[in-house]
Design an enzyme around this catalytic site. Structure first.
Site, mmCIF file in Angstrom:
data_model
loop_
_atom_site.group_PDB
_atom_site.id
_atom_site.type_symbol
_atom_site.label_atom_id
_atom_site.label_comp_id
_atom_site.label_asym_id
_atom_site.label_seq_id
_atom_site.Cartn_x
_atom_site.Cartn_y
_atom_site.Cartn_z
ATOM 1 N N PHE A 42 0.857 -1.184 0.000
ATOM 2 C CA PHE A 42 0.000 0.000 0.000
ATOM 3 C C PHE A 42 0.891 1.230 0.000
ATOM 4 O O PHE A 42 1.636 1.459 0.963
ATOM 5 C CB PHE A 42 -0.876 -0.043 1.261
ATOM 6 C CG PHE A 42 -1.931 1.024 1.334
ATOM 7 C CD1 PHE A 42 -3.160 0.847 0.737
ATOM 8 C CD2 PHE A 42 -1.702 2.199 2.030
ATOM 9 C CE1 PHE A 42 -4.158 1.815 0.836
ATOM 10 C CE2 PHE A 42 -2.672 3.172 2.134
ATOM 11 C CZ PHE A 42 -3.913 2.982 1.530
ATOM 12 N N GLY A 62 17.941 -4.371 36.413
ATOM 13 C CA GLY A 62 19.020 -4.903 35.582
ATOM 14 C C GLY A 62 18.615 -6.103 34.760
ATOM 15 O O GLY A 62 18.953 -6.205 33.573
ATOM 16 N N GLU A 100 0.441 4.304 9.716
ATOM 17 C CA GLU A 100 -0.993 4.596 9.602
ATOM 18 C C GLU A 100 -1.324 6.006 10.095
ATOM 19 O O GLU A 100 -2.429 6.282 10.546
ATOM 20 C CB GLU A 100 -1.825 3.561 10.372
ATOM 21 C CG GLU A 100 -1.762 2.166 9.814
ATOM 22 C CD GLU A 100 -2.391 2.058 8.440
ATOM 23 O OE1 GLU A 100 -3.463 2.613 8.227
ATOM 24 O OE2 GLU A 100 -1.779 1.425 7.571
#
Length: 673
Positions: free
Chosen positions: A150, A412, A435
């Site tokens: 697209f 950690g 988007e």
């Protein structure tokens, strides 16, 4: 109806281990909550799908080399078409409601993105904007003969689609269009699958008729690579965007056209067309309907992203909360160490995000369900565009905030790659951008709201199908509302919370509109006036507007819970998320006059801390209710048995080993020995 034996078979006990202590403190039956959130068929589908992924070799290959990552990702796309568990439900509601993407997103986010571009974004555009003559292209995707992408964004223009520079000029003699990229800034870019794999693309281009007239951007479906060789077609330059900070299984690419000719059928012509001799024809009576349909089509991808953000959030809080229950540090004098989840600071760091996971899970399922019903109301396209343009930013911003807090809350050990939180954060970051960039989308929603306000002032009835803004019809009651309750129980009542959000939405909408009008008087320029209205007004307005709608949706679903204990814990989850977000806007609650004096602000913050404390013993079981399978968690510190340190020891590198390059460090004299 599911009987008790069937429920225990469907939802067996979790493995025994360090988390048993907290599981024994839960105030509710997690199985009842699970079945409220997910029906039996969804739970079974997820189990089958995960088992299929566990046993499939292509989904269990591990590779760090860039080209190999891409190769595996390409094979996964094709493999998805062959997995029976996938085929059984792809055409049904489980895809539409985000169940299938949720599982695949946690198994491999890159694979999910590429798959959805190919099988959803590309095909939705072809089906929604094309006609019968284009349907063979969808079938070719389903049969893995083609791969689609697209292409809207350009190097120099993204969200500003009106200024896209790619041209499609109709040639009446050849009865087709000539696609042209005038310069590199007009190159299509960042499209998933475009870099290496896509054979076809839906391309946004400015449509010109032979008379030189531009009719605005339209969509064309274009073959860009040979289906057998994957070499680019003559007249096309296509390349890869390169290594990214995450989602490297996605081959994002760029595309340029050099007077590339396509037939007339390339135009997706459901709403507009060009005759053989070059006359532009609009095929709908109301152009607004065409625009509304386009908005609804674009909204679907954003709605799916909300579901993906929810899946990421669930995984992160599962890891962080389970670790917080197992990890012990300090404690009262002469007593045993306590779990770090017992500390107020740790509860405040994690539990609001856990509550958000439930709120977003319910909302994302509901909004996808409503969208799948294809509402025919004339205002639907505009409203769903406003909702998706606000909800996608809120969900992705909140997710990134949560991921950062979860990583740091695991200290950690959370910094290890095998903790999974670092990769999760890198992959999730893209949700803020694709988007539609979040801040730009926010402006789309604020524009929608600013147009409504004059109608509210005129006393017009506000009626939209999804009811996200219909409460404005009761404007006088909302503006007269004040916080006159002074107890914790009253403050966390769902009705009072919704009322506070409605008041704040109205206050910010009025303030934004007044500022916009004042600016218009000075500048006479709508663009400049909207631009100067964003940071402290319109942007905040959209955040509160969509959070109200999210909470309204959750509250309505919550009202159907019949089990008293489940309802009570969900009421606290609702209140914690709502007040946690509301506290970030406390200045406006005071400046607008909803809060007067120090007591409401103190009560707001005290309520948040009390809710965290009250949910602390339920936290592990709440996580159990929504946690993915251990295979999808894929973290030594987030597995359901809670045996963090055993899993950590097993995945550490081989001990007592020296580097393969140790000889390179020797001095000349040492080398002679």
């Amino acid at each position: 109806m599911v009987d008790s034996n069937e429920i225990r078979e469907l939802l067996p006990e979790f493995p025994a281990g360090p988390l048993d202590e907290f599981r024994g403190k839960a105030s509710f039956d997690w199985r009842k909550l699970k079945l409220f959130l997910e029906p039996k068929d969804v739970i079974l589908y997820k189990k089958r799908f995960v088992e299929a992924l566990k046993t499939d070799p292509i989904f269990n290959e591990e590779e760090t080399q860039h080209d190999e990552i891409r190769r595996i990702s390409a094979h996964k796309i094709r493999r998805m078409n062959e997995i029976p568990e996938f085929h059984a439900d792809f055409s049904g509601n489980l895809l539409k409601l985000g169940v299938f993407p949720e599982v695949l997103n946690l198994a491999d986010p890159s694979n999910l993105v590429t798959f959805m571009v190919n099988r959803n974004l590309y095909t939705s555009a072809v089906e929604g904007l094309g006609t019968e003559k284009h349907q063979h292209l969808v079938k070719a995707i389903e049969e893995s003969k083609n791969f689609g992408c697209f292409c809207m964004t350009e190097i120099g223009h993204g969200s500003d689609t009106k200024r896209l520079k790619t041209k499609a000029t109709y040639d009446a003699k050849r009865r087709g269009f000539v696609l042209e990229t005038p310069d590199f800034e007009a190159a299509k870019c960042w499209s998933g699958l475009l870099g290496q794999l896509a054979t076809h693309a839906v391309v946004y281009a400015q449509l010109y008729t032979p008379d030189g007239c531009c009719h605005g951007f339209h969509q064309f479906v274009v073959q860009i690579r040979d289906e057998r060789t994957l070499l680019p077609m003559s007249g096309i330059v296509v390349g890869d965007m390169g290594v990214k900070i995450g989602l490297n299984g996605v081959d994002n690419g760029y595309l340029l056209f050099d007077k590339y000719f396509v037939g007339k059928e390339a135009l997706l012509n459901r709403y507009a067309d060009v005759t053989d001799d070059g006359e532009y024809v609009v095929l709908v009576e109301d152009p607004k309907r065409m625009f509304g349909a386009a908005l609804a089509t674009l909204s679907e991808g954003r709605l799916k992203i909300i579901s993906l953000c929810t899946a990421f959030l669930i995984k992160a809080v599962t890891i962080a909360v389970r670790y917080a229950a197992v990890r012990k540090q300090f404690g009262p004098s002469n007593q045993e160490e306590i779990s770090i989840i017992e500390y107020q600071t740790h509860q405040h760091r994690l539990l609001p995000y856990l509550s958000a996971a439930f709120v977003y899970k319910v909302f994302s399922a509901q909004i996808l369900r409503k969208h799948a019903s294809e509402c025919s109301h004339p205002g639907y396209g505009y409203e769903i565009h406003a909702i998706s343009s606000a909800a996608k930013p809120v969900a992705s911003w909140f997710l990134m905030e949560a991921l950062n807090e979860c990583r740091q809350a695991c200290a950690g050990h959370g910094y290890l790659k095998s903790a999974e939180l670092g990769d999760l954060r890198n992959d999730a970051d893209a949700n803020c951008t694709y988007e539609g960039e979040n801040h730009v989308l926010n402006q789309q929603t604020s524009n929608f709201l600013l147009k409504i306000w004059p109608k509210v002032l005129k006393g017009e009835h506000i009626d939209f199908p999804l009811e996200s803004i219909n409460f404005l019809s009761d404007i006088q009651t909302i503006m007269n509302f004040r916080v006159n309750f002074n107890s914790y129980e009253e403050f966390i009542h769902p009705r009072h919370i919704i009322d506070m959000y409605r008041w704040l939405t109205v206050h910010l909408l009025k303030a934004s509109y007044d500022k916009y009008e004042a600016s218009m008087e000075k500048t006479k320029d709508a663009f400049l006036s909207k631009n100067d209205n964003q940071v402290y007004f319109s942007r905040r307005l959209t955040i509160i507007y969509i959070n109200h709608y999210i909470l309204q949706t959750f509250q309505r679903e919550m009202s159907s819970i019949t089990d008293e204990n489940v309802h009570e814990v969900m009421r606290k989850v609702f209140a914690l998320y709502a007040l946690f977000v509301l506290e970030k806007h406390i200045g406006f609650l005071y400046s607008g006059g909803l809060f007067v004096g120090g007591e409401p602000g103190t009560l707001l913050r005290d309520s948040i801390l009390r809710l965290c404390h009250d949910l602390k013993d339920d936290a592990v079981t709440l996580v159990d209710t929504i946690a993915p399978d251990d295979y999808l968690i894929n973290s030594f510190m987030g597995k359901s048995d809670g045996k963090v340190y055993e899993h950590l020891q097993k995945q550490l590198p081989v001990p007592n080993a020296r580097p393969t390059w140790w000889r390179e460090l020797l001095t000349p004299s040492q080398s002679k020995l």
